[in-house]
Motif scaffolding. Structure first.
Motif, PDB file in Angstrom:
ATOM      1  N   LYS A  84      47.399   1.508 -71.330  1.00 38.87           N
ATOM      2  CA  LYS A  84      48.209   1.215 -72.524  1.00 38.87           C
ATOM      3  C   LYS A  84      49.617   0.728 -72.189  1.00 38.87           C
ATOM      4  CE  LYS A  84      49.533   3.260 -76.954  1.00 38.87           C
ATOM      5  NZ  LYS A  84      48.889   2.259 -77.784  1.00 38.87           N
ATOM      6  N   PHE A  85      50.208   1.261 -71.120  1.00 40.19           N
ATOM      7  CA  PHE A  85      51.598   0.932 -70.800  1.00 40.19           C
ATOM      8  C   PHE A  85      51.729   0.036 -69.570  1.00 40.19           C
ATOM      9  CE2 PHE A  85      51.623   4.844 -73.282  1.00 40.19           C
ATOM     10  CZ  PHE A  85      52.413   4.428 -74.341  1.00 40.19           C
ATOM     11  N   ALA A  86      50.699  -0.717 -69.299  1.00 38.11           N
ATOM     12  CA  ALA A  86      50.723  -1.646 -68.164  1.00 38.11           C
ATOM     13  C   ALA A  86      51.565  -2.869 -68.487  1.00 38.11           C
ATOM     14  CB  ALA A  86      49.300  -2.072 -67.820  1.00 38.11           C
ATOM     15  N   GLY A  87      52.165  -3.440 -67.457  1.00 40.95           N
ATOM     16  CA  GLY A  87      52.778  -4.750 -67.580  1.00 40.95           C
ATOM     17  C   GLY A  87      54.197  -4.816 -68.081  1.00 40.95           C
ATOM     18  N   TYR A  88      54.861  -3.692 -68.244  1.00 42.14           N
ATOM     19  CA  TYR A  88      56.280  -3.725 -68.617  1.00 42.14           C
ATOM     20  C   TYR A  88      57.120  -3.869 -67.350  1.00 42.14           C
ATOM     21  CZ  TYR A  88      55.124  -2.049 -73.317  1.00 42.14           C
ATOM     22  OH  TYR A  88      54.627  -1.930 -74.591  1.00 42.14           O
TER      23      TYR A  88
END
Length: 198
Positions: free
Chosen positions: A181-185
């Motif tokens: 869900k919190f990948a790629g920030y």
């Protein structure tokens, strides 16, 4: 995440245009005035988050507490980022009432906790970012979010076991779901720190 934002914007645009068209059609039926041309519709600013640290922390906060500073959940986790009392003690925060009433303190604590987790997991971040485990691409922001959910030690076990050692919190949320869900920030502005202060 970017696709979802675009879909939301397209949907809202459709709703606004449909609403405008219906309103204009009703006016044409009931009055003889000239309908308002479409180019006169005012612009609507719809806020959205970028894939930077602010976007990361706000997305995580929304998942944890819907972004509310004074929330205490059924297990006693506190504030916008749902900190446990033991974690707060690590930062010498003992007055939970003051913590709940002080948004700035909650924000500083979150940043400090990210710095600490980044230091604890620095080797695992270096080894694991870019790999795929159980179908989930591992990113630095996903690792930091998972550490916030379950603690850095459980994230280490998950990564070092290539996903065979799993962890769910008391509500059933898994490390793997947070990694996804919190990948790629972009959380590169958070520097690893063994002893961050609030």
């Amino acid at each position: 995440m970017l696709i979802i934002r675009h879909l939301v914007l397209v949907f809202l645009g459709f709703v606004l245009l449909t609403s405008f068209t219906e309103t204009t059609a009703k006016k044409e039926k009931t009055t003889t005035t000239t309908p308002i041309p479409i180019h006169k519709v005012e612009k609507v600013n719809i806020p959205f988050l970028l894939n930077d640290f602010v976007g990361f922390k706000e997305a995580l906060a929304f998942k944890e507490s819907q972004g509310k500073y004074r929330v205490v959940n059924t297990l006693g986790y506190l504030g916008k980022y749902q900190f446990g009392k033991e974690t707060l003690k690590r930062f010498r925060i003992y007055n939970t009432t003051h913590f709940l009433r002080t948004p700035e303190l909650q924000e500083r604590t979150f940043v400090a906790y990210c710095k600490l987790n980044k230091w604890i997991l620095r080797k695992d971040i270096k080894r694991s970012v870019g790999k795929t485990i159980n179908g989930v691409k591992i990113t630095e922001s996903g690792i930091l979010a998972a550490a916030h959910l379950s603690g850095a030690g459980n994230v280490k076990k998950f990564l070092r076991s290539n996903g065979s050692i799993r962890f769910n919190d008391a509500y059933g949320t898994s490390i793997q779901s947070y990694l996804k869900k919190f990948a790629g920030y972009d959380v590169s502005n958070i520097k690893a720190n063994k002893k961050p202060t609030v």
